[in-house]
Motif scaffolding. Structure first.
Motif, short mmCIF file in Angstrom:
data_model
loop_
_atom_site.label_atom_id
_atom_site.label_comp_id
_atom_site.label_asym_id
_atom_site.label_seq_id
_atom_site.Cartn_x
_atom_site.Cartn_y
_atom_site.Cartn_z
N ASN A 90 109.63 -119.66 -11.71
CA ASN A 90 108.27 -119.64 -11.19
C ASN A 90 107.98 -120.80 -10.23
O ASN A 90 107.11 -120.68 -9.37
N ALA A 91 108.71 -121.91 -10.36
CA ALA A 91 108.43 -123.08 -9.53
C ALA A 91 108.57 -122.72 -8.05
O ALA A 91 109.54 -122.07 -7.64
N GLY A 92 107.60 -123.13 -7.27
CA GLY A 92 107.65 -122.83 -5.84
C GLY A 92 106.61 -123.62 -5.09
O GLY A 92 105.62 -124.10 -5.67
N ILE A 93 106.84 -123.79 -3.79
CA ILE A 93 105.90 -124.48 -2.93
C ILE A 93 105.60 -123.60 -1.72
O ILE A 93 106.37 -122.70 -1.39
N ALA A 94 104.48 -123.85 -1.09
CA ALA A 94 104.03 -123.01 0.02
C ALA A 94 104.16 -123.75 1.34
O ALA A 94 104.30 -124.98 1.39
N HIS A 95 104.10 -122.99 2.42
CA HIS A 95 104.05 -123.57 3.76
C HIS A 95 103.33 -122.59 4.67
O HIS A 95 103.56 -121.39 4.60
N ILE A 96 102.47 -123.11 5.52
CA ILE A 96 101.74 -122.29 6.48
C ILE A 96 102.22 -122.62 7.87
O ILE A 96 102.27 -123.79 8.26
N GLY A 97 102.61 -121.58 8.61
CA GLY A 97 103.07 -121.79 9.97
C GLY A 97 104.06 -120.75 10.41
O GLY A 97 104.83 -120.23 9.60
N ASN A 98 104.04 -120.43 11.71
CA ASN A 98 105.05 -119.53 12.25
C ASN A 98 106.33 -120.32 12.53
O ASN A 98 106.42 -121.52 12.22
N THR A 102 107.19 -124.55 12.26
CA THR A 102 107.98 -124.92 11.08
C THR A 102 109.06 -125.89 11.50
O THR A 102 109.99 -125.52 12.22
N THR A 103 108.92 -127.13 11.08
CA THR A 103 109.93 -128.13 11.42
C THR A 103 111.17 -127.96 10.54
O THR A 103 111.13 -127.27 9.51
N GLU A 104 112.23 -128.61 10.94
CA GLU A 104 113.44 -128.58 10.11
C GLU A 104 113.16 -129.15 8.73
O GLU A 104 113.66 -128.65 7.72
N GLN A 105 112.35 -130.19 8.68
CA GLN A 105 112.00 -130.80 7.40
C GLN A 105 111.19 -129.83 6.54
O GLN A 105 111.40 -129.74 5.32
N ASP A 106 110.26 -129.11 7.17
CA ASP A 106 109.49 -128.09 6.44
C ASP A 106 110.43 -127.04 5.86
O ASP A 106 110.31 -126.64 4.70
N PHE A 107 111.34 -126.56 6.72
CA PHE A 107 112.26 -125.50 6.32
C PHE A 107 113.13 -125.95 5.15
O PHE A 107 113.29 -125.23 4.17
N ASP A 108 113.69 -127.15 5.24
CA ASP A 108 114.56 -127.66 4.19
C ASP A 108 113.79 -127.85 2.88
O ASP A 108 114.33 -127.59 1.79
N ARG A 109 112.55 -128.31 2.98
CA ARG A 109 111.74 -128.52 1.77
C ARG A 109 111.50 -127.19 1.05
O ARG A 109 111.64 -127.10 -0.17
N ILE A 110 111.15 -126.15 1.80
CA ILE A 110 110.94 -124.84 1.20
C ILE A 110 112.24 -124.30 0.62
O ILE A 110 112.28 -123.78 -0.50
N TYR A 111 113.32 -124.43 1.38
CA TYR A 111 114.62 -123.94 0.92
C TYR A 111 115.02 -124.60 -0.40
O TYR A 111 115.47 -123.94 -1.35
N ASN A 112 114.87 -125.93 -0.46
CA ASN A 112 115.36 -126.67 -1.63
C ASN A 112 114.68 -126.26 -2.92
O ASN A 112 115.32 -126.21 -3.98
N VAL A 113 113.40 -125.97 -2.87
CA VAL A 113 112.67 -125.60 -4.08
C VAL A 113 112.71 -124.09 -4.32
O VAL A 113 113.11 -123.62 -5.39
N ASN A 114 112.32 -123.32 -3.32
CA ASN A 114 112.10 -121.88 -3.51
C ASN A 114 113.38 -121.06 -3.53
O ASN A 114 113.39 -119.94 -4.05
N ILE A 115 114.44 -121.57 -2.93
CA ILE A 115 115.71 -120.83 -2.93
C ILE A 115 116.75 -121.55 -3.77
O ILE A 115 117.25 -121.02 -4.76
N LYS A 116 117.07 -122.79 -3.38
CA LYS A 116 118.08 -123.52 -4.14
C LYS A 116 117.65 -123.73 -5.59
O LYS A 116 118.48 -123.67 -6.50
N GLY A 117 116.36 -123.95 -5.80
CA GLY A 117 115.87 -124.13 -7.16
C GLY A 117 116.09 -122.90 -8.02
O GLY A 117 116.47 -123.00 -9.20
N ALA A 153 108.49 -119.62 6.81
CA ALA A 153 109.43 -120.21 5.85
C ALA A 153 109.18 -119.69 4.44
O ALA A 153 110.13 -119.43 3.69
N TYR A 154 107.93 -119.56 4.08
CA TYR A 154 107.60 -119.06 2.74
C TYR A 154 108.12 -117.64 2.55
O TYR A 154 108.73 -117.32 1.52
N SER A 155 107.89 -116.78 3.56
CA SER A 155 108.36 -115.40 3.45
C SER A 155 109.88 -115.36 3.34
O SER A 155 110.44 -114.57 2.56
N MET A 156 110.56 -116.19 4.12
CA MET A 156 112.01 -116.28 4.04
C MET A 156 112.45 -116.61 2.63
O MET A 156 113.36 -115.98 2.07
N SER A 157 111.79 -117.58 2.02
CA SER A 157 112.22 -118.03 0.69
C SER A 157 111.97 -116.97 -0.37
O SER A 157 112.78 -116.80 -1.29
#
Length: 258
Positions: A90-98, A102-117, A153-157
């Motif tokens: 269930n753990a996840g974080i959100a991001h707003i933006g096309n 979406t910066t590389e840092q934004d993308f990595d942050r979403i990936y690390n929690v929502n996918i890698k997690g 990024a959120y949709s991707m994750s």
């Protein structure tokens, strides 16, 4: 009793607030020993106290789901005390933006929690579940199925959470491990209230009503409604259900524009 989870150990990531809190409370009320993974144990204090006061059994763990060593260490500690029967990612974080916003840092942050997690937790529990079976439930989103503006990024994750579910369900059929996912639309959680307060301080109520109206049913969902669906999918009553995504969306996917 239907939906009886007595004797089962359930891990709920992000189980200290919002949808995760409702799931933790609901599983505990049906007899599960709930193990909550949060960044800090203190983040789960309120729900731990609530479950204890209601006679349930719960433990909280400081665990960054994006850190595989932390996840494996906590899962192994739980497994030493008994079986691991349920995992709810269930753990996840959100991001707003096309994509441009979406910066590389934004993308990595979403990936690390929502996918890698999600991967880390499944990777850690599968060896223990193979012994006697179990249930894995990923929290996906309608954003995994339909286009949502400014949710690149959120949709991707969430698409990854969905397709990981399909793969795990297929790969572990022979071990009696069921894997499904839930795809909520907008759910009224403290995150929504904080988002509105921070971004629309003068028109929060108006914006809330606009967001509610995007669901054809005319309102946002409630965390407890998601938790009740999770309870069913984790119970023996759902023993014939695997490899399936369950939208809980007030008609968003199928009824918008019709």
């Amino acid at each position: 009793m239907k939906f009886d989870l007595k004797g089962k150990n359930a891990i709920v990531t992000g189980g200290g607030s919002g949808i995760g809190r409702a799931i933790s409370r609901t599983l505990a009320s049906h007899g599960a020993h709930v193990h909550i993974f949060e960044l800090t144990k203190e983040s789960a204090n309120d729900v731990v106290e609530e479950i204890n006061n209601q006679g349930g059994t719960v433990h909280a763990y400081s665990c960054n789901v994006s850190n595989q060593d932390e996840v494996k260490s906590n899962v192994a500690a739980i497994a030493e005390e008994g079986s691991i029967d349920i995992l709810i990612n269930n753990a996840g974080i959100a991001h707003i933006g096309n994509v441009e916003k979406t910066t590389e840092q934004d993308f990595d942050r979403i990936y690390n929690v929502n996918i890698k997690g999600v991967y880390n937790c499944i990777h850690a529990v599968i060896p223990f579940m193979k012994e006697k079976g179990g249930v894995i439930l990923n929290m996906a989103s309608i954003a995994a199925t339909v286009g949502i503006k400014d949710r690149f990024a959120y949709s991707m994750s969430k698409g990854a959470a969905l397709t990981m579910m399909y793969s795990v369900a297929k790969d572990y059929l022979e071990y009696n491990i069921r894997c499904n996912s839930i795809s909520p639309a907008r759910i009224h959680t403290p995150f929504v209230d904080g988002y509105l307060k921070n971004n629309f301080p003068d028109t929060a109520e108006e914006k809330f009503n606009q967001l509610s109206a995007t669901q054809p049913i005319g309102r946002m969902g409630k965390p407890q409604e998601v938790a009740d669906l999770a309870l069913y999918l984790c119970s023996d009553e759902a023993s014939f259900v695997t490899g399936t995504d369950f939208p809980i969306d007030g008609g968003f996917i199928r009824l918008n524009g019709n």
